[in-house]
Motif scaffolding. Structure first.
Motif, short mmCIF file in Angstrom:
data_model
loop_
_atom_site.label_atom_id
_atom_site.label_comp_id
_atom_site.label_asym_id
_atom_site.label_seq_id
_atom_site.Cartn_x
_atom_site.Cartn_y
_atom_site.Cartn_z
N UNK A 1 73.11 90.94 -33.66
CA UNK A 1 74.21 90.12 -34.19
C UNK A 1 73.77 88.72 -34.59
N UNK A 2 72.57 88.31 -34.24
CA UNK A 2 72.13 86.95 -34.55
C UNK A 2 70.64 86.99 -34.88
N UNK A 3 70.33 86.94 -36.16
CA UNK A 3 68.92 87.03 -36.54
C UNK A 3 68.20 85.72 -36.21
N UNK A 4 66.89 85.81 -36.07
CA UNK A 4 66.10 84.64 -35.70
C UNK A 4 64.73 84.69 -36.37
N UNK A 5 64.11 83.56 -36.43
CA UNK A 5 62.71 83.49 -36.83
C UNK A 5 62.06 82.49 -35.88
N UNK A 6 60.77 82.28 -35.99
CA UNK A 6 60.13 81.39 -35.03
C UNK A 6 59.10 80.49 -35.70
N UNK A 7 58.82 79.38 -35.03
CA UNK A 7 57.79 78.43 -35.46
C UNK A 7 56.91 78.16 -34.25
N UNK A 8 55.60 78.14 -34.45
CA UNK A 8 54.68 77.87 -33.34
C UNK A 8 54.16 76.43 -33.42
N UNK A 9 54.14 75.79 -32.27
CA UNK A 9 53.62 74.41 -32.18
C UNK A 9 52.36 74.42 -31.32
N UNK A 10 51.56 73.39 -31.50
CA UNK A 10 50.30 73.35 -30.74
C UNK A 10 50.50 72.72 -29.37
N UNK A 11 51.62 72.02 -29.15
CA UNK A 11 51.87 71.42 -27.83
C UNK A 11 53.36 71.19 -27.64
N UNK A 12 53.76 71.01 -26.37
CA UNK A 12 55.18 70.91 -26.06
C UNK A 12 55.79 69.59 -26.54
N UNK A 13 54.98 68.56 -26.60
CA UNK A 13 55.49 67.30 -27.11
C UNK A 13 56.02 67.45 -28.53
N UNK A 14 55.20 68.06 -29.38
CA UNK A 14 55.60 68.26 -30.77
C UNK A 14 56.83 69.16 -30.86
N UNK A 15 56.90 70.15 -30.00
CA UNK A 15 58.02 71.09 -30.05
C UNK A 15 59.34 70.40 -29.67
N UNK A 16 59.31 69.58 -28.61
CA UNK A 16 60.54 68.91 -28.19
C UNK A 16 60.99 67.92 -29.27
N UNK A 17 60.04 67.22 -29.87
CA UNK A 17 60.41 66.33 -30.98
C UNK A 17 61.08 67.11 -32.10
N UNK A 18 60.55 68.30 -32.40
CA UNK A 18 61.12 69.12 -33.47
C UNK A 18 62.54 69.57 -33.11
N UNK A 19 62.76 69.85 -31.83
CA UNK A 19 64.11 70.24 -31.39
C UNK A 19 65.07 69.06 -31.56
N UNK A 20 64.64 67.87 -31.14
CA UNK A 20 65.50 66.68 -31.22
C UNK A 20 65.76 66.30 -32.68
N UNK A 21 64.77 66.56 -33.55
CA UNK A 21 64.93 66.20 -34.96
C UNK A 21 65.63 67.28 -35.77
N UNK A 22 65.96 68.39 -35.12
CA UNK A 22 66.71 69.43 -35.82
C UNK A 22 65.88 70.39 -36.64
N UNK A 23 64.56 70.35 -36.49
CA UNK A 23 63.73 71.31 -37.24
C UNK A 23 63.83 72.72 -36.65
#
Lengths: 271, 333
Positions: free
Chosen positions: A32-54
């Motif tokens: 019911x909810x399709x998804x895709x994914x993005x891989x980051x090299x570290x958690x710092x970059x990933x959390x920034x991407x979450x906060x920035x809406x990427x």
């Protein structure tokens, strides 16, 4: 109108994350909810991407979750976690005959820690020492920062901590329970290592979303995630790779010790 | 000195994706530790020598080894039954050493009934009946009905015995879900008769005509020796069959296998043959060209059939694994 797939972020700590996330993405294709994914090299970059809406949802370690909560003043929520994330723990191991029988025996001894951003192998062990009445001046800490940025996910720094014990550069090592299990506890290296203390359980990873992502987008995704079935061979292949038998709803109380540790050790909310 | 091979394994396996091979150096006495770690951690010990262990991360799904094989040809999709070994001919290319002097060694209707039922339950998609010459059996029509009731079935024959009671038996066979595969090696009589006997080409042509006139789907299969294979002969063969109304998908040309009576032809071994589970009265074999050959014997136990199918699939996966390991270990560039 077609709804955009939810974008999930994950950290590439091993090449295996590609088949894992491709498998999860494929599982959601007919859901019911399709998804895709993005891989980051570290958690710092990933959390920034979450906060920035990427990305819409981040597959976060416990430290990444704590930092997201601190950065958003709590305007985020944990959606789901692995069954194995609910009962994570840290073990202290030593050479047989070292005289170490309890955490308090570490006074005046050398403890090898994993990477300083690893909750299980560095941050929480220091917290548990303090709870046992041992300050950093009471225990000589050997920090081994061989997988910084990945919050200890690779296990590399914990393996190096074990080698430090075996090489007599440390009297004990702090390990996540998964690393202790991965080396077969004390059964496959007889006479080499023994566990002398185990921490209370705490929570590890979770899927984190900001409160700005509406529940009508996350609820169907979570429901479908929780429906993955260990007895279904196609699902099981993915579950085995990711190290769980069932996806569970989160237990936020399991993060209390890490929140306290981050505060006490004045670990920055930003990277 | 403390063994640290487990630490090496965890570190190296953790750094690769599932299905990838890693090697770790071994000290004396560490092979058992590696085996124990693999069993415990869900990884596969590919091999261990005195000084080196080869380990594959995870246990890849069997499907991964069959990706290049169409589903209908995967091990376990086809079941071959050697109904009997005696034959009215003594072809010099016969891989089963069949002849008028060969003992019958029939499987029998009762066992075929059980085999086909178990085959259907085990996922077999298609049955092939062969011999010997199956039309020498007086109850072949019962055998055919038994098979067709459960699975699509093809019957291999030389097509030369469609007369009298055997023609009547042919007429009692089902038309739906059933194909007759008749052997015809060439567009003209010379090559066919050289290997199968004088006059056999014309009788095979007549048999094809009779079967088609009776409403059966007919597939024609040629068996060609390497030194006789040429494009002109093959083109003439297809032209001949086109003229007889045989569809192109029912025109099959196969090389002679160096088996049985054939001294020339393709050398085939279990690790170079895509297996097709084959049952004779004496056992279960890797492939129909190797029936009656000990090197291709899987088991003497016909039942339960699924056990033999599982074993064939396991061995095939093992061969492919070995080949994959070789490919990973010896890159050319």
């Amino acid at each position: 109108m077609t709804t955009r797939p939810l974008m999930i972020g994950a950290v590439a700590y091993t090449p295996n994350v590609v088949p894992i996330w491709e498998g999860i993405r494929d599982y959601f294709v007919d859901g019911p909810a399709q998804m895709d994914f993005v891989l980051y090299s570290n958690y710092g970059r990933q959390v920034e991407a979450l906060l920035d809406g990427y990305i819409d949802i981040a597959w976060n370690t416990n430290l990444a979750w704590v930092r997201t909560v601190l950065r958003t003043d709590g305007a985020c929520r944990a959606l789901a976690m692995r069954d194995t994330d609910l009962t994570f723990s840290t073990v202290f191991v030593t050479r047989p005959g070292s005289g170490l029988r309890d955490i308090t025996d570490l006074k005046g001894r050398r403890l090898a820690l994993g990477s300083r951003d690893s909750a299980q192998a560095a941050i929480l062990p220091v917290h548990f020492l303090r709870e046992a009445g041992l300050g950093e001046s009471d225990v000589e800490l050997l920090r081994i920062d061989t997988d910084l940025g990945k919050h200890g996910d690779t296990g590399r720094s914990e393996l190096d901590a074990i080698r430090a014990v075996l090489d007599d550069r440390a009297d004990a090592a702090a390990l996540g329970i998964t690393t202790w299990e991965a080396i077969g506890r004390d059964e496959l290296m007889p006479g080499a290592l023994e566990q002398f203390w185990q921490s209370p359980t705490y929570c590890h990873c979770n899927f984190t979303a900001l409160d700005t992502l509406p529940a009508e987008r996350t609820d169907p995704w979570v429901e479908h995630l929780l429906a993955m079935d260990w007895d279904n061979p196609d699902h099981r292949r993915i579950l085995e790779l990711e190290g769980l038998r069932r996806w569970k709803r989160p237990d936020l109380a399991g993060y209390a010790s890490l929140f306290e540790a981050v505060k006490q050790q004045e670990i920055a909310a930003r990277w | 000195m403390v063994s640290t091979v487990v630490l090496d394994l965890v570190e190296r396996i953790g750094a690769v994706s599932v299905g990838t091979i890693v090697e770790v150096p071994l000290q004396p006495g560490e092979a058992d530790t590696v085996a124990a770690w693999c069993a415990r951690s869900g990884n596969e010990l590919v091999s261990a020598t005195e000084d080196r262990a080869v380990v594959r991360r995870g246990r890849p799904a069997t499907e991964a080894f069959f990706y290049d094989v169409p589903p209908e040809q995967r091990p376990g999709a086809r079941l071959w039954l050697y109904t009997n070994f005696d034959c009215n001919l003594a072809c010099d290319c016969c891989c089963a050493r069949s002849s008028p002097k060969a003992p019958r060694r029939a499987i029998g209707v009762d066992r075929i009934c059980r085999l086909v039922a178990e085959a259907a339950d085990a996922g077999v998609r298609e049955v092939f009946l062969t011999g010997g010459e199956p039309f020498l059996l007086p109850d072949l029509d019962v055998v055919v009905h038994t098979c067709v009731d459960r699975l699509p079935t093809t019957l291999l024959t030389n097509g030369m015995l469609f007369r009298g009671t055997r023609l009547a038996m042919l007429r009692r066979m089902p038309r739906d879900g059933f194909t007759l595969q008749i052997s015809l090696d060439s567009a003209t009589a010379d090559m066919h008769d050289r290997h199968r006997g004088a006059g056999t080409w014309q009788r095979a042509i007549d048999g094809i005509g009779i079967a088609r006139a009776e409403g059966f789907r007919v597939r024609v299969a040629a068996t060609v020796a390497p030194h006789e294979a040429n494009t002109d002969a093959q083109a003439a063969f297809h032209q001949k069959l086109d003229g007889m109304g045989i569809r192109r998908e029912d025109q099959v040309v196969r090389p002679v296998a160096q088996r049985g009576f054939a001294t020339d032809g393709l050398a085939l071994t279990v690790d170079t043959l895509l297996p097709e589970v084959t049952v004779t009265a004496d056992g279960i074999y890797w492939h129909p060209v190797g029936a009656d050959h000990d090197d291709q014997l899987v088991t003497h136990e016909l039942f339960p059939l699924r056990t033999a199918i599982d074993e064939v699939q396991r061995r095939f996966t093992e061969y492919r694994l070995t080949a994959a390991v070789g490919a990973q270990r010896f890159p050319c560039a």
